[in-house]
Design an enzyme around this catalytic site. Sequence first.
Site, short mmCIF file in Angstrom:
data_model
loop_
_atom_site.label_atom_id
_atom_site.label_comp_id
_atom_site.label_asym_id
_atom_site.label_seq_id
_atom_site.Cartn_x
_atom_site.Cartn_y
_atom_site.Cartn_z
N ASP A 28 0.86 -1.19 0.00
CA ASP A 28 0.00 0.00 0.00
C ASP A 28 0.89 1.24 0.00
O ASP A 28 1.92 1.25 0.67
CB ASP A 28 -0.94 0.01 1.22
CG ASP A 28 -2.20 0.83 0.95
OD1 ASP A 28 -3.29 0.24 0.85
OD2 ASP A 28 -2.08 2.08 0.82
N CYS A 61 -19.89 0.46 -2.37
CA CYS A 61 -20.05 -0.23 -3.66
C CYS A 61 -21.32 0.15 -4.42
O CYS A 61 -21.24 0.65 -5.54
CB CYS A 61 -19.99 -1.73 -3.46
SG CYS A 61 -18.34 -2.28 -3.01
N ARG A 68 -18.65 5.18 3.97
CA ARG A 68 -18.82 5.70 2.61
C ARG A 68 -20.29 5.60 2.17
O ARG A 68 -20.89 4.55 2.22
CB ARG A 68 -17.88 4.94 1.65
CG ARG A 68 -16.42 5.30 1.87
CD ARG A 68 -15.50 4.50 1.00
NE ARG A 68 -15.29 3.14 1.48
CZ ARG A 68 -14.41 2.29 0.95
NH1 ARG A 68 -13.68 2.65 -0.08
NH2 ARG A 68 -14.28 1.08 1.44
N GLY A 117 -26.45 2.18 0.90
CA GLY A 117 -25.29 3.09 0.92
C GLY A 117 -24.06 2.23 0.72
O GLY A 117 -24.13 1.19 0.06
N1 LIG Z 1 -15.37 -2.62 0.05
C1 LIG Z 1 -16.09 -3.58 -0.49
O1 LIG Z 1 -17.00 -4.14 0.14
C2 LIG Z 1 -15.82 -4.04 -1.90
C3 LIG Z 1 -16.37 -5.24 -2.36
C4 LIG Z 1 -16.11 -5.65 -3.66
C5 LIG Z 1 -15.31 -4.87 -4.49
N2 LIG Z 1 -14.81 -3.70 -4.03
C6 LIG Z 1 -13.93 -2.91 -4.91
O2 LIG Z 1 -12.57 -3.17 -4.54
C7 LIG Z 1 -11.78 -1.97 -4.74
C8 LIG Z 1 -11.10 -1.59 -3.44
O3 LIG Z 1 -12.12 -1.26 -2.51
P1 LIG Z 1 -11.81 -1.06 -0.96
O4 LIG Z 1 -13.11 -0.89 -0.28
O5 LIG Z 1 -10.87 -2.13 -0.50
O6 LIG Z 1 -11.03 0.35 -1.02
P2 LIG Z 1 -10.13 1.03 0.12
O7 LIG Z 1 -10.19 2.48 -0.16
O8 LIG Z 1 -10.51 0.50 1.45
O9 LIG Z 1 -8.65 0.48 -0.21
C9 LIG Z 1 -7.90 0.87 -1.31
C10 LIG Z 1 -6.43 0.89 -0.89
O10 LIG Z 1 -5.62 1.11 -2.05
C11 LIG Z 1 -4.51 1.90 -1.67
N3 LIG Z 1 -3.90 2.49 -2.88
C12 LIG Z 1 -4.38 3.43 -3.71
N4 LIG Z 1 -3.52 3.68 -4.70
C13 LIG Z 1 -2.45 2.87 -4.50
C14 LIG Z 1 -1.24 2.67 -5.20
N5 LIG Z 1 -0.94 3.33 -6.30
N6 LIG Z 1 -0.37 1.76 -4.70
C15 LIG Z 1 -0.64 1.07 -3.58
N7 LIG Z 1 -1.80 1.22 -2.88
C16 LIG Z 1 -2.69 2.11 -3.35
C17 LIG Z 1 -5.13 2.93 -0.71
O11 LIG Z 1 -4.14 3.53 0.10
C18 LIG Z 1 -6.10 2.04 0.07
O12 LIG Z 1 -5.49 1.51 1.23
C19 LIG Z 1 -12.75 -0.92 -5.29
O13 LIG Z 1 -12.69 -0.94 -6.68
C20 LIG Z 1 -14.10 -1.42 -4.82
O14 LIG Z 1 -15.15 -0.99 -5.63
C21 LIG Z 1 -15.01 -3.27 -2.74
#
Ligand SMILES: NC(=O)c1ccc[n+]([C@@H]2O[C@H](COP(=O)([O-])OP(=O)(O)OC[C@H]3O[C@@H](n4cnc5c(N)ncnc54)[C@H](O)[C@@H]3O)[C@@H](O)[C@H]2O)c1
Length: 434
Positions: free
Chosen positions: A30, A264, A331, A261
């Site tokens: 990260d 996603c 979110r 909400g």
């Molecule tokens: N949260 C959910 O329930 C869920 C479920 C299915 C899919 N998704 C998808 O998964 C993806 C991630 O969601 P999330 O909720 O885990 O997001 P999040 O914001 O919790 O995590 C994303 C992470 O990526 C890191 N990051 C960003 N740019 C980076 C880079 N260049 N190098 C290294 N790290 C980097 C950020 O610091 C952060 O820690 C999204 O596309 C989301 O739509 C989320």
Amino acid sequence: MKITVVGTGYVGLVTGACFAEVGHDVMCVDNDESKIAMLRRMEMPIYEIGLQELVERNVAGKRLHFTTSIEEGTDFAEVIFIAVGTPPGYRGEANLSYVEQVGRTVAEHMTSYRLLVEKSTVPVNTGMQLKRTITKYIEGGLDFDVASNPEFLREGTAIEDAFQPDRIVIGVESERAAKLLREVYDPIVKKSGCEFLVMNIASAELTKHASNSFLAMKISYINAVSRVCELAGADVEQVAHGMGLDSRIGQKFLNAGVGYGGSCFPKDVDAFIHLSDQLGYDFQLLKEVQRINQNQREHMLQKIKHELWVMQDKTIAILGLAFKPGTDDLRQAPSLYFVPQLIEARAKLKLWDPIASDNFKKLYPDLTYCDDILDCAKDADMVLILTEWPEVRDLDLKKLKKAMAVPVVMDGRNVFDPAEMHRLGFIYHSMGRP
Ligand SMILES: NC(=O)c1ccc[n+]([C@@H]2O[C@H](COP(=O)([O-])OP(=O)(O)OC[C@H]3O[C@@H](n4cnc5c(N)ncnc54)[C@H](O)[C@@H]3O)[C@@H](O)[C@H]2O)c1
């Protein structure tokens, strides 16, 4: 097998820890230094049930490592999952800058074959764009593949979902990529017996958007039905039960309330509408899904105003800030709609949430936060339920009534039985029930 996961948020951290638990050697990357520092101290940057133990066990077993260096992550493994955020852009389209940045950096540092797997939710054809980006930045002639592996886990049950998925979907263009991903998922497929679906990249990408939008549509559908129920004197809970027993419909996601909400549904529905527009299809149905969702909140606000008449100086106890139980994620949570509206109306707010209060405090440090529900409800003119936490369901209603100045409950999640609430002497409002 060695695996790199880039992005240690709700998806990346859970995915990395679960891959380690089934025996893989995992590097989580990260670029947020504070997150990696926390993880190295064994502090979880997010709340997810069972995550702390899972991470501790796998770090101790030397199967789970953390770094801020994408170079290190690129060197570490042949298979690199991208799990960075894809937040909504200005017009609702997915912001793919983080995905692009990872693709570019991996391309600049790889010295032999790599498979880049999109786990983030991305619009159809992102795989193709990622491929073009890598081709542009790669040192001449190196071989690579791009694949799609959309994530379907739900916050609150993420670890269970990762080990017991309904299905695993992968989109690939080569047999080599399919073989590597089969190897990654083999322990989970064997243990859970779930389907492992292999398709082309565009179909895999679209499966995710189509699934999330369908679930959002189911919620908006029952919310629209709840409005008709209110007008017709019917009970939406009974209607939903009657509908859901039809095996073609099913009981899940038929809960009327203040709407969906989270990180996603709102953004994925937006992104799917935007993507369809770009491709030349006007997805009116999904625009209506969004409109109904927004309308539910406004409808609830009207009910609050109607009940309190003058809001200024009335004490409102808000139960639940997270977008759903089991997470600290705010979110697009309904609380972020109601709190500013109620502040503007000069109501006095008291807030309770078992997990998400700390995150909310970062946004609203000057509000009153309570650790105990009954303290929160003490002397309140209204209790407003926004998240159906078990602690709310298990409330001692007699004590709640005694604590409040006026026993008015505005239930945005249909937690309680209206007949019981009236019998106990509450003025009780919920969604779609007489
Ligand atoms: N949260 C959910 O329930 C869920 C479920 C299915 C899919 N998704 C998808 O998964 C993806 C991630 O969601 P999330 O909720 O885990 O997001 P999040 O914001 O919790 O995590 C994303 C992470 O990526 C890191 N990051 C960003 N740019 C980076 C880079 N260049 N190098 C290294 N790290 C980097 C950020 O610091 C952060 O820690 C999204 O596309 C989301 O739509 C989320």
